[in-house]
Design an enzyme around this catalytic site. Structure first.
Site, short mmCIF file in Angstrom:
data_model
loop_
_atom_site.label_atom_id
_atom_site.label_comp_id
_atom_site.label_asym_id
_atom_site.label_seq_id
_atom_site.Cartn_x
_atom_site.Cartn_y
_atom_site.Cartn_z
N CYS A 7 0.83 -1.21 0.00
CA CYS A 7 0.00 0.00 0.00
C CYS A 7 0.86 1.25 0.00
O CYS A 7 0.99 1.94 -1.00
CB CYS A 7 -0.90 0.01 1.23
SG CYS A 7 -1.70 -1.53 1.50
N1 SAJ Z 1 6.55 2.68 8.67
C1 SAJ Z 1 7.66 3.42 9.12
N2 SAJ Z 1 7.45 4.44 10.00
C2 SAJ Z 1 6.19 4.75 10.46
C3 SAJ Z 1 5.08 3.98 9.99
C4 SAJ Z 1 5.29 2.96 9.10
O1 SAJ Z 1 8.80 3.16 8.72
O2 SAJ Z 1 6.08 5.67 11.28
C5 SAJ Z 1 6.76 1.60 7.69
C6 SAJ Z 1 6.31 0.25 8.22
O3 SAJ Z 1 7.36 -0.39 8.89
C7 SAJ Z 1 5.93 -0.47 6.93
C8 SAJ Z 1 5.41 0.65 6.04
O4 SAJ Z 1 5.93 1.86 6.57
O5 SAJ Z 1 7.08 -1.04 6.33
C9 SAJ Z 1 3.87 0.71 5.98
O6 SAJ Z 1 3.45 0.79 7.29
P1 SAJ Z 1 1.88 1.06 7.67
O7 SAJ Z 1 1.79 1.21 9.15
O8 SAJ Z 1 1.34 2.14 6.84
O9 SAJ Z 1 1.22 -0.34 7.37
P2 SAJ Z 1 0.33 -0.93 6.18
O10 SAJ Z 1 0.84 -0.51 4.85
O11 SAJ Z 1 0.16 -2.37 6.44
O12 SAJ Z 1 -1.11 -0.37 6.43
C10 SAJ Z 1 -1.46 0.85 5.99
C11 SAJ Z 1 -2.55 1.24 6.98
N3 SAJ Z 1 -1.84 1.67 8.19
C12 SAJ Z 1 -2.26 2.55 9.08
O13 SAJ Z 1 -3.16 3.32 8.86
C13 SAJ Z 1 -1.58 2.51 10.41
C14 SAJ Z 1 -3.40 2.19 6.27
O14 SAJ Z 1 -2.66 3.29 5.85
C15 SAJ Z 1 -4.06 1.51 5.11
O15 SAJ Z 1 -5.30 1.02 5.57
C16 SAJ Z 1 -3.26 0.37 4.54
O16 SAJ Z 1 -1.91 0.76 4.64
C17 SAJ Z 1 -3.71 0.17 3.12
O17 SAJ Z 1 -4.18 -0.93 2.87
O18 SAJ Z 1 -3.65 1.13 2.36
#
Ligand code: SAJ
Length: 446
Positions: free
Chosen positions: A284
């Protein structure tokens, strides 16, 4: 019990197919099909089933269908018991059962191929749906895509049947908001954005999701709902890139970025905490924002520089982490080459098994290319293949920990005892900030 004539049409008048659909949604007698049984589609299927729908699950992956039919879930967010609870005959690798569906939801992956949006799976599924489309059916796209997809690509495929969207069938868009690996934000309690091609379509999409989602938010049209999803994920991508870039700066300024971000996060308004890491994984955040920048380029001749820059920063993080690990080993008088390095966590984020776009793999590849003797431990991921090597996850036991020169924390799964890692391994590189509370001189942080 007498027949309720109030809902019956006057003799000789045809029932409006969309009225019939509305009745079925209202009475809970609708059959709902999901095409694409992955991280989005399978939880949606089980939630619709629990809401009383008769459900159909379609996926071209015959192996996945066989496992599901055998009561085995391929993802952590849906249990085997939930799958086994579904009726016999729910799953099919062929689209034919869609002929019985009143609602069809498309939950197909929308990857990037050579840096451009790849809607192949969505459009193929739309062709399959068109083969079985009947009057009175609601078709909803959930896949993340650029504004205009539902109206400009999906609608013509479905209307090639001669049926008209908004008159014979309903067409809508509703972005998924799954948050894999945690159970607080569920499908039922997360506000669901919906949109319809027409007002009538929007009413029907809202009536459908209203059967199992507490709060349904109706957008003006599919374009705004498509855009909203990309805004949500671009917001994350750009802010993660910001803290990654600030982490690099802080290191050069000899500032503890983790402490700076910890205290910044106490601001109760106008701030949302993001944390540095080895990069951005998942199908995503790592991918969706480029759909927006690509669309701008395709339609308007310019790209969205903040997205392009964020992609460049985040994609550079695995190499930066490798360089910092090299720096830390060098300070301990050891080259990467020949050092026994244990990578902790390969999934793209904590608490799940998903490897897609995982930045941990980029770090591992970089260390292998520099000659490290690398092993990894991730209880969620039994094996990986990197640089032509098959590696199996090792047990985090004393013999493992006492044999390594350096442990690198790449994905901080909650079950790992990081205090024991710090106590036992001579050098720990922490790319996730899970050791900030520990006073140990053998820990180096991103
Ligand atoms: N990450 C960081 N720093 C942060 C947050 C995340 O390095 O502060 C990294 C994570 O380790 C990961 C990536 O970014 O590798 C994505 O992390 P994420 O928390 O956005 O997780 P996803 O992609 O599984 O889920 C996200 C959902 N997350 C949240 O809202 C917390 C949301 O944005 C969407 O529902 C989902 O993507 C989607 O399906 O679009």
């Amino acid at each position: 019990m007498g027949i309720d004539l109030s809902s019956q049409p006057e003799p000789g008048t045809a029932v409006d197919p969309l009225d019939r659909l509305a009745d079925r949604l209202r009475s809970g007698t609708a059959t709902a099909g999901v095409v694409g049984l992955g991280y989005v589609g399978l939880p949606l299927l089980t939630t619709m089933h629990d809401a009383g729908f008769r459900v159909l699950g379609i996926d071209r992956d015959e192996e996945k269908i066989a496992r599901l039919a055998g009561g085995v879930s391929p993802i952590a967010d849906v249990t085997d018991a939930q799958v086994a609870d579904l009726e016999e005959g729910t799953f099919s690798s062929e689209p034919a059962p869609l002929a019985e569906a009143d609602v069809i939801v498309l939950c197909l992956p929308t990857p990037l191929t050579d840096g451009s949006p790849d809607l192949t799976m969505v459009l193929t599924a739309a062709e399959d749906v068109a083969r079985y489309l009947r009057p009175g059916v609601l078709v909803v796209l959930e896949s993340t895509t650029y504004p205009g997809t539902t109206e400009e690509l999906l609608r013509p495929i479905l209307e090639s049947t001669g049926l008209l969207a908004g008159r014979d069938f309903a067409l809508g868009y509703s972005p998924e908001r799954m948050d894999p690996g945690q159970s607080v934000n569920t499908l039922e309690n997360t506000p669901k954005v919906v949109a319809g091609l027409t007002e009538r379509c929007a009413e029907l999409v809202a009536a459908f999701y209203g059967r199992f989602v507490k709060h349904v938010v109706v957008a003006k049209s599919p374009r705004e709902a498509e855009m909203a999803k990309l805004v949500e994920n671009t917001f994350r991508q750009v802010n993660i890139a910001l803290v990654n870039e600030l982490a690099i700066l802080a290191h050069d300024l000899d500032v503890d970025i983790w402490e700076a971000l910890r205290v910044a996060a106490t601001k109760p308004f106008g701030y949302l905490a993001f944390w540095p890491g080895p990069g951005v994984g998942g199908h995503c955040i790592a991918i969706d924002p480029t759909y927006l920048s690509w669309r701008a380029g395709q339609q308007l001749g310019y790209r969205i520089r903040s997205i392009e820059h964020a992609n460049e920063v985040n994609n550079r993080m695995p190499a930066y982490v490798v360089s910092r690990i090299g720096e830390a080993l060098n300070d301990a008088g050891k080259p990467i080459k020949g050092s026994r390095i244990l990578a902790l966590g390969v999934a793209y984020k904590a608490g799940i098994e998903d490897l897609r776009e995982s930045p941990s793999l980029g770090v591992i590849e970089g260390l292998l290319r520099k000659g490290a003797e690398l092993s990894y431990a991730d209880a969620y991921v039994p094996s990986i293949s990197v640089e032509g090597k098959e590696l199996r996850s090792v047990l985090l036991d004393a013999p493992t920990l006492t044999e390594v020169d350096c442990a690198v924390i790449l994905t901080a799964h909650p079950e790992v005892d990081y205090e024991e890692i710090v106590r036992t391994v001579p050098l720990v590189f922490d790319a996730r900030g899970v050791t900030t509370g520990m006073n140990a001189d053998n820990v180096v942080r991103l």
